[in-house]
Design a protein around this motif. Structure first.
Motif, PDB file in Angstrom:
ATOM      1  N   HIS A  64       0.537  -1.080  -0.102  1.00  0.00           N
ATOM      2  CA  HIS A  64      -0.109   0.094  -0.052  1.00  0.00           C
ATOM      3  C   HIS A  64       0.806   1.104  -0.040  1.00  0.00           C
ATOM      4  N   PHE A  65       1.781   1.400   0.814  1.00  0.00           N
ATOM      5  CA  PHE A  65       2.643   2.552   0.840  1.00  0.00           C
ATOM      6  C   PHE A  65       3.859   2.578  -0.173  1.00  0.00           C
ATOM      7  N   LEU A  66       3.822   1.796  -1.217  1.00  0.00           N
ATOM      8  CA  LEU A  66       4.891   1.919  -2.102  1.00  0.00           C
ATOM      9  C   LEU A  66       3.811   2.352  -3.588  1.00  0.00           C
ATOM     10  N   SER A  67       4.731   3.015  -4.517  1.00  0.00           N
ATOM     11  CA  SER A  67       3.963   3.376  -5.582  1.00  0.00           C
ATOM     12  C   SER A  67       4.894   3.566  -6.559  1.00  0.00           C
ATOM     13  N   THR A  68       4.387   3.241  -7.843  1.00  0.00           N
ATOM     14  CA  THR A  68       5.039   3.285  -9.250  1.00  0.00           C
ATOM     15  C   THR A  68       5.143   4.938  -9.526  1.00  0.00           C
ATOM     16  N   GLU A  69       4.046   5.853  -9.324  1.00  0.00           N
ATOM     17  CA  GLU A  69       4.385   7.061  -9.519  1.00  0.00           C
ATOM     18  C   GLU A  69       4.925   7.914  -8.376  1.00  0.00           C
ATOM     19  N   ARG A  70       5.510   9.213  -8.712  1.00  0.00           N
ATOM     20  CA  ARG A  70       5.915   9.864  -7.420  1.00  0.00           C
ATOM     21  C   ARG A  70       4.639  10.452  -6.732  1.00  0.00           C
ATOM     22  N   LEU A  71       4.452  10.342  -5.511  1.00  0.00           N
ATOM     23  CA  LEU A  71       3.227  10.891  -5.035  1.00  0.00           C
ATOM     24  C   LEU A  71       3.118  12.333  -4.388  1.00  0.00           C
ATOM     25  N   GLY A  72       4.526  12.620  -3.868  1.00  0.00           N
ATOM     26  CA  GLY A  72       4.685  13.958  -3.582  1.00  0.00           C
ATOM     27  C   GLY A  72       5.660  14.216  -2.314  1.00  0.00           C
TER      28      GLY A  72
END
Ligand code: FMN
Ligand code: SF4
Ligand code: SF4
Ligand code: SF4
Ligand code: FES
Ligand code: FES
Lengths: 611, 244
Positions: A64-72
């Motif tokens: 849940h806390f990893l993402s393929t796009e940059r979140l901010g």
């Protein structure tokens, strides 16, 4: 937009010895540094570790806390357990979204901030709560949310935000032997070393200690099977994933009694002959990491950890591994997959963790509280331990009490305590229902409040959520059912698909579109999911629905439509995307459905006057 | 029963087995069909589709992963289990986008055949109509995720037989999807080849050769007339693949 500094990435990779087993840990570090694991970063990591890119991608998309796009720069997750809902988290979310001008779950265009909900953060006794870049802020008000938003707008680093915002309170309300005394580090270890591993294991066996993570497996049996299993090395794992909504007692133990936890793990190592241990810390508790690392360092200096513990020919050390947001990672074989740097998917059993755990070697995996109990037994002996609790559930249990009570917090009671006793002591009034053991546990109503907390009656990993008569219990069921649908790992078909079906059913009931026949259908589907699912998540995902259909049927009946047939396909619902695209929501943009049999219009209410 | 008695009871019949065999292996050897989708004899069982669920000494478990013990009582062909399996197959159908009448795999598809076998007449559940990507980038193969049931057979075949690791699973829950090991994520940019064993293993029409549609008319295809329990899964074997 932040440029990627590959020297810093190399540093992260080197800190983890470029070891593929550290993939999850590396990606967490990268996510924290860059706010996302973007294409070039994933490619770089895949090449550096020589693992398939698809595997790196698979891991990032799993947690849940990893993402393929940059979140901010600022990543905010508002806790969305039912207890946070009851304390008004929706208003907090609305304030944040409005003040920051963001859409929930979408990074803001300037790359500054991202806001979303997340499952229970283990701060239910002081909600509503959120995590900002992993740090907790509790007891939120809309005023505080607005202040947070303005700090973000001016780009003030979190390090200089008021320290008071990040205070987490540990409310110990009723203390038993665990909470009442803090033992001197090393005392339990000295006692066990004096007995020797075999006699100490016999003592644990005689104490009847059962695992505190929920399932209640005999600890001594697990340790013995592991010790006797052949292997290149043996491992000790402490399960600090504490993902069951409404549970936060391990947070208290790790904050106040970390020495006891590590001492228990060291006792386990002594018995099974392990040199290496892991504490798997859920992502939501990453803010405890510096504290835990400091305790470990102090214990090494005190010769309670590391080479030649207490001058003996016994060496053992502990690493802390972080989770990255996955309830299923608390399931012990999924936890071990995660420790090995993979997606947290439960393994097929047999073989079991005790003989084939970390790197397929013999491994004991126990709950935080279980280890604390072993340290107590080492110091006071099995006879002492057997004095409290019931015949089949000896000792005490820590309970995390939250919801409609005057005094939320941690309560330590001997097993066998009645639900009513706890309700009286935490100041619950006008109670409608208690959820014992979290969403995967049991929902009981007042006629059952004489029942006891124990493995033979109401089993619980520690969650105890109270609901008074002003609460809509179906909203509770909806929250829990959505939780399971969001947390299913997707490995097996009945749970992956079935939890979505249950989610659709409860949503349909809440919208007033379900029929009596569907209520019966839910029970059948639920039974299939229970019987056929691979792990405990799927096996318990239907409990909130089944428990309440059984105990509070009128609540459901009052929401059913009088029709005996409503099509599964919601014509009006299917138009939602078109409405969004055309920015229309007038009556003519809605459709009622006409059923051929008697010509009735279905969904007419939602379709408004247009039909 | 003594220690050398290597038999167990399957639907009331005594069945011999070899030590170390799973229920699925022993049943197959004895000619008993247990419905399955994610199992292939050449690979370590995954146990994820749950179609092979049987009742073992009164408890549910998967036949493809459970080792046989002497004297085990296993129920397989019962109304209860067929009804449960029907529900799981229906779930698999509504989760993806399946359009059997014009699917190239129709009649040769194991998902469809198993659905016939368990007596599926309708989808029972509301369709999810998910939005999934089709990948037509490869010159010879089509990857249509609409028809993928996430059995991971292609993942295992590519990794273990072809030594390539072209595929993997990503995401979680119902957003789980098959991903391809290339920077663009496209099959055409991976080292996948139509001669790979993974190209022949998909039980459904998700991973399917291009330009080969409908060589046989409806009615003449593998499972059109005969139940999968009689025909078997006709899964390719990597050894046969290597010989040709
Ligand atoms: C979906 C799922 C989540 C779980 N989460 C946790 C958890 O957060 N903490 C925990 O101690 N056990 C959890 N468990 C139970 C573990 O699998 C395991 O039984 C436990 O760690 C054993 O420790 P014990 O014997 O000391 O209780 C979970 C189980 C399932 C199926
Ligand atoms: S039951 Fe759910 S969480 Fe467990 S393995 Fe199956 S899909 Fe994953
Ligand atoms: S893959 Fe099988 S089930 Fe799916 S549409 Fe094609 S024939 Fe039907
Ligand atoms: S593409 Fe085919 S073989 Fe691969 S996971 Fe999907 S259904 Fe299974
Ligand atoms: S219910 Fe079908 S026409 Fe009224
Ligand atoms: S064949 Fe056994 S679970 Fe899929």
């Amino acid at each position: 937009m932040q440029a990627i500094n590959y020297r810093r990435i190399n540093q992260i990779l080197d800190e983890h010895r470029r070891n593929p087993l550290q993939l999850v840990q590396i990606l967490i570090a990268i996510q924290n540094e860059y706010g996302g694991c973007t294409d070039p970063l994933r490619n770089y990591v895949a090449k550096a570790l020589d693992v398939p890119l698809a595997q790196v991608h698979g891991v990032v998309e799993f947690y849940h806390f990893l993402s393929t796009e940059r979140l901010g720069d600022y990543r905010i997750y508002v806790s969305d357990n039912i207890t946070d809902r009851m304390l008004g988290n929706e208003k907090i979310m609305a304030t944040l979204l409005e003040k920051l001008g963001v859409t929930r779950g979408k990074p803001r265009a300037d790359g500054r901030v991202f806001v979303d909900y997340t499952s229970c953060t283990g701060l239910c006794d002081q909600g509503p709560a959120l995590l900002v870049n992993g740090r907790p802020i509790t007891r939120l008000t809309t005023g505080l949310a607005a202040e947070i938003a303005s700090k973000i707008e001016v780009g003030e680093p979190i390090a200089t935000w008021p320290a008071g915002w990040f205070q987490v309170e540990e409310a110990l309300r009723v203390a038993g032997p665990v909470l009442a005394e803090r033992s001197e580090p090393g005392r339990a270890l000295q006692a066990a070393l004096a007995l020797g591993p075999e006699r100490f294991l016999k003592e644990i066996d005689r104490s009847g200690l059962r695992g505190r993570g929920g399932a209640g497996f005999r600890t001594a049996l697990k340790w013995r099977v592991c010790r006797d299993a052949p292997g290149k090395a043996h491992y000790v794992v402490c399960n600090a994933d504490e993902g069951e909504p409404g549970t936060f007692k391990d947070r208290t133990l790790l904050t106040r009694f970390a020495d006891e936890v590590f001492e228990g793990m060291t006792l386990g190592a002594y018995v099974i002959g392990a040199e290496k241990g892991f504490l798997y810390l859920r992502a939501e508790y990453a803010w405890l990491y510096p504290h835990l690392v400091a305790v470990l360092a102090r214990r090494r200096a005190e010769h309670l950890l590391g080479e030649h513990i207490l001058g003996r020919n016994f060496s053992f050390d502990i690493d802390i591994h972080l989770g990255a947001g996955a309830y299923v990672a608390g399931e012990e074989s999924a936890l071990i997959e995660s420790l090995e740097g993979k997606r947290a998917v439960p393994r097929t059993r047999p073989p079991y963790t005790a003989t084939h755990g970390y790197l397929n070697q013999p491994t004991i995996c126990n709950n935080v509280e279980t280890y604390v109990k072993t340290a107590l037994i080492a110091r006071h002996g099995a006879d002492w331990f057997l004095e409290s609790g019931t015949r089949h559930s000896p000792g005490t249990k820590l309970l995390s009490v939250s919801g409609d009570v005057a005094r939320p917090g941690i309560y330590e009671y001997p097993f066998g305590v009645s639900v009513q006793t706890i309700l009286d002591s935490c100041g619950a009034t006008d109670t409608q229902a208690v959820q014992v053991g979290g969403p995967s546990g049991t929902c009981i109503t007042p006629i059952e409040f004489a029942r006891a907390i124990s493995f033979e009656d109401l089993s619980t990993g520690g969650s105890f959520m109270v609901f008074n008569r002003s609460r809509d219990m179906l909203a509770v069921v909806q929250n829990f059912t959505h939780f399971f649908a969001g947390e299913s790992c997707g490995f097996c078909s009945p749970c992956r698909i079935g939890t979505q079906l249950l989610r659709q059913s409860i949503d349909k009931i809440m919208a007033g579109h379900a029929t009596a026949r569907e209520l019966a259908d839910i029970a059948e589907t639920a039974q299939c999911i229970k019987d056929m699912s691979h792990c405990g998540l799927g096996q318990t995902a239907a409990n909130p629905l089944l428990d309440t259909i059984k105990r509070m049927r009128p609540l459901y009946e009052s929401r059913l439509t009088s029709l005996d047939f409503v099509p599964g396909f919601d014509l009006d619902g299917a138009l939602a995307i078109s409405r969004e695209l055309s920015k229309r929501d007038d009556a003519a943009a809605h459709l009622g459905q006409r059923c051929d049999e008697h010509g009735c219009t279905i969904n007419a209410a939602k379709a408004g006057e247009g039909t | 029963m003594n220690g050398n008695d290597f038999t167990f009871v399957l639907d009331g019949e005594n069945i011999p087995f070899e030590p170390g065999q799973t229920i699925m292996e022993a049943a197959t050897q004895a000619g008993v069909y247990i419905p399955h989708l994610c199992y292939h004899e050449e690979y370590r069982p995954r146990g994820s589709c749950k179609l092979c669920t049987v009742k073992i000494n009164g408890h549910f478990g998967t036949a493809c992963t459970m080792p046989v013990q002497p004297g085990m009582q296993v129920d397989n062909d019962t109304d209860e289990l067929t009804a449960m399996r029907r529900r799981v197959v229906q779930m698999l159908f509504v989760e993806g986008n399946h359009y059997c009448p014009f699917c190239e795999k129709s009649g040769n598809c194991q998902l469809q055949a198993v659905a016939y076998h368990v007596g599926m007449q309708d989808s029972h559940y509301p369709h999810f109509y998910p939005l999934r990507n089709v990948d037509a980038s490869h010159p010879d193969m089509l990857l249509d995720r609409d028809r993928c049931i996430q059995c991971e057979l292609c993942v295992r075949a590519s990794r273990e037989t072809d030594g390539k690791a072209v595929f993997g699973l990503s995401g979680r829950g119902t957003r789980t999807q098959l991903v391809v090991n290339s920077e663009s994520g496209l099959l055409g940019d991976s080292d996948f080849s139509i001669t790979d064993f993974a190209a022949r293993i998909c039980p459904t029409g998700a991973l399917i050769p291009k330009r080969e549609g409908y060589p046989l008319p409806i009615g003449a295809r593998l499972y059109d007339a005969k139940d999968i329990a009689r025909v078997g899964h006709r899964q390719p074997s990597s050894k046969a693949a290597g010989e040709k």
